[in-house]
Design an enzyme around this catalytic site. Structure first.
Site, PDB file in Angstrom:
ATOM      1  N   CYS A   8     -41.443 -22.782   1.565  1.00 40.65           N
ATOM      2  CA  CYS A   8     -40.615 -22.326   2.691  1.00 40.65           C
ATOM      3  C   CYS A   8     -40.401 -23.515   3.626  1.00 40.65           C
ATOM      4  O   CYS A   8     -40.736 -24.650   3.268  1.00 40.65           O
ATOM      5  CB  CYS A   8     -41.243 -21.133   3.409  1.00 40.65           C
ATOM      6  SG  CYS A   8     -42.824 -21.491   4.202  1.00 40.65           S
ATOM      7  N   ASN A  11     -44.309 -23.904   5.752  1.00 36.32           N
ATOM      8  CA  ASN A  11     -45.573 -23.698   5.031  1.00 36.32           C
ATOM      9  C   ASN A  11     -46.684 -23.172   5.943  1.00 36.32           C
ATOM     10  O   ASN A  11     -47.863 -23.434   5.728  1.00 36.32           O
ATOM     11  CB  ASN A  11     -46.023 -24.982   4.313  1.00 36.32           C
ATOM     12  CG  ASN A  11     -47.126 -24.768   3.276  1.00 36.32           C
ATOM     13  OD1 ASN A  11     -47.958 -25.646   3.054  1.00 36.32           O
ATOM     14  ND2 ASN A  11     -47.163 -23.646   2.620  1.00 36.32           N
ATOM     15  N   CYS A  13     -45.992 -19.696   7.311  1.00 35.82           N
ATOM     16  CA  CYS A  13     -45.777 -18.239   7.311  1.00 35.82           C
ATOM     17  C   CYS A  13     -45.512 -17.715   5.900  1.00 35.82           C
ATOM     18  O   CYS A  13     -46.397 -17.178   5.242  1.00 35.82           O
ATOM     19  CB  CYS A  13     -44.608 -17.849   8.227  1.00 35.82           C
ATOM     20  SG  CYS A  13     -44.867 -18.223   9.975  1.00 35.82           S
ATOM     21  N   ARG A  14     -44.258 -17.856   5.443  1.00 32.57           N
ATOM     22  CA  ARG A  14     -43.861 -17.131   4.229  1.00 32.57           C
ATOM     23  C   ARG A  14     -44.496 -17.664   2.955  1.00 32.57           C
ATOM     24  O   ARG A  14     -45.006 -16.890   2.137  1.00 32.57           O
ATOM     25  CB  ARG A  14     -42.326 -17.150   4.086  1.00 32.57           C
ATOM     26  CG  ARG A  14     -41.618 -16.376   5.162  1.00 32.57           C
ATOM     27  CD  ARG A  14     -40.171 -16.753   5.254  1.00 32.57           C
ATOM     28  NE  ARG A  14     -40.020 -18.133   5.713  1.00 32.57           N
ATOM     29  CZ  ARG A  14     -38.879 -18.778   5.797  1.00 32.57           C
ATOM     30  NH1 ARG A  14     -37.774 -18.169   5.424  1.00 32.57           N
ATOM     31  NH2 ARG A  14     -38.840 -20.005   6.242  1.00 32.57           N
ATOM     32  N   SER A  15     -44.447 -18.985   2.730  1.00 28.06           N
ATOM     33  CA  SER A  15     -44.977 -19.481   1.446  1.00 28.06           C
ATOM     34  C   SER A  15     -46.498 -19.353   1.355  1.00 28.06           C
ATOM     35  O   SER A  15     -46.999 -19.059   0.252  1.00 28.06           O
ATOM     36  CB  SER A  15     -44.499 -20.907   1.136  1.00 28.06           C
ATOM     37  OG  SER A  15     -44.929 -21.833   2.089  1.00 28.06           O
ATOM     38  N   ASP A 121     -37.357 -14.382   7.704  1.00 26.06           N
ATOM     39  CA  ASP A 121     -38.237 -15.381   8.314  1.00 26.06           C
ATOM     40  C   ASP A 121     -38.924 -14.763   9.526  1.00 26.06           C
ATOM     41  O   ASP A 121     -38.296 -14.558  10.565  1.00 26.06           O
ATOM     42  CB  ASP A 121     -37.404 -16.594   8.738  1.00 26.06           C
ATOM     43  CG  ASP A 121     -38.291 -17.738   9.214  1.00 26.06           C
ATOM     44  OD1 ASP A 121     -39.488 -17.491   9.494  1.00 26.06           O
ATOM     45  OD2 ASP A 121     -37.789 -18.866   9.311  1.00 26.06           O
TER      46      ASP A 121
HETATM   47  P1  4NP Z   1     -42.205 -20.621   7.488  1.00 32.40           P
HETATM   48  O1  4NP Z   1     -41.880 -20.256   8.997  1.00 32.40           O
HETATM   49  O2  4NP Z   1     -41.076 -21.508   7.011  1.00 32.40           O
HETATM   50  O3  4NP Z   1     -42.199 -19.263   6.824  1.00 32.40           O
HETATM   51  O4  4NP Z   1     -43.539 -21.285   7.472  1.00 32.40           O
HETATM   52  C1  4NP Z   1     -41.465 -21.187   9.954  1.00 32.40           C
HETATM   53  C2  4NP Z   1     -42.383 -22.042  10.514  1.00 32.40           C
HETATM   54  C3  4NP Z   1     -41.989 -22.943  11.488  1.00 32.40           C
HETATM   55  C4  4NP Z   1     -40.660 -22.947  11.895  1.00 32.40           C
HETATM   56  C5  4NP Z   1     -39.746 -22.078  11.322  1.00 32.40           C
HETATM   57  C6  4NP Z   1     -40.149 -21.196  10.338  1.00 32.40           C
HETATM   58  N1  4NP Z   1     -40.239 -23.838  12.908  1.00 32.40           N
HETATM   59  O5  4NP Z   1     -39.068 -23.787  13.281  1.00 32.40           O
HETATM   60  O6  4NP Z   1     -41.053 -24.656  13.370  1.00 32.40           O
END
Ligand code: 4NP
Length: 152
Positions: A8, A11, A13-15, A121
């Site tokens: 993702c 790294n 949250c989702r992944s 997300d």
């Molecule tokens: P992830 O979530 O891609 O599922 O880990 C996010 C983590 C950080 C950010 C966006 C989404 N950010 O904008 O910093």
């Protein structure tokens, strides 16, 4: 051994949710020795950070620990190191096309379900439970896909 890398943006949250959900499904199927499962980011924004607390709490509410996981950025070398590279949303695939030397191994997690598309997300939606449900359904589908015809 099949090597799966979930990807993702950050790294955190989702992944990681997909990584630890998939590890649980594989363990419940008695297939730990048949899979190596990890996760990584397309960006370096969260490098070294632990799983985002609401994501960690959502996993914990389902009896899943993600202790010790810290974010890392995917590299071109991961393309050879892994067999299956599973992204959470189409924006991740676009980023991967700039990082990886090929596209044959990449797919979207919800491609393995009856509802293809992007995993929401939770960084923006705030709904970690909804993301968990999407991740779980994708991981079930992925496990079925990878074990089809293997007698499991
Ligand atoms: P992830 O979530 O891609 O599922 O880990 C996010 C983590 C950080 C950010 C966006 C989404 N950010 O904008 O910093």
């Amino acid at each position: 051994m099949r090597k799966i890398l979930f990807v993702c943006l950050g790294n955190i949250c989702r992944s990681p949710m997909a990584e630890f959900v998939m590890k649980k499904l594989v363990a419940e199927a008695g297939l730990e020795n048949a899979f190596f499962i990890a996760s990584a980011a397309t960006s370096d924004e969260e490098r070294g950070n632990p799983v985002y607390p609401p994501a960690r709490r959502e996993l914990a509410s389902h009896g899943i620990s993600c202790a010790g996981k810290t974010a890392r950025q995917i590299t071109a070398a991961d393309y050879n190191a892994f067999d299956v590279i599973v992204a959470m949303e189409r924006a991740n695939l676009r980023a991967l096309s700039r990082i990886l030397p090929g596209e044959d191994k990449t797919s979207l997690l919800l491609d393995y379900t009856d509802t293809p598309g992007d995993i929401a997300d939770p960084w923006y939606t705030g709904d970690f439970a909804a993301t968990y449900r999407q991740v779980l359904s994708g991981c079930w589908g992925l496990l079925a896909h990878l074990t089809a015809g293997c007698g499991h």
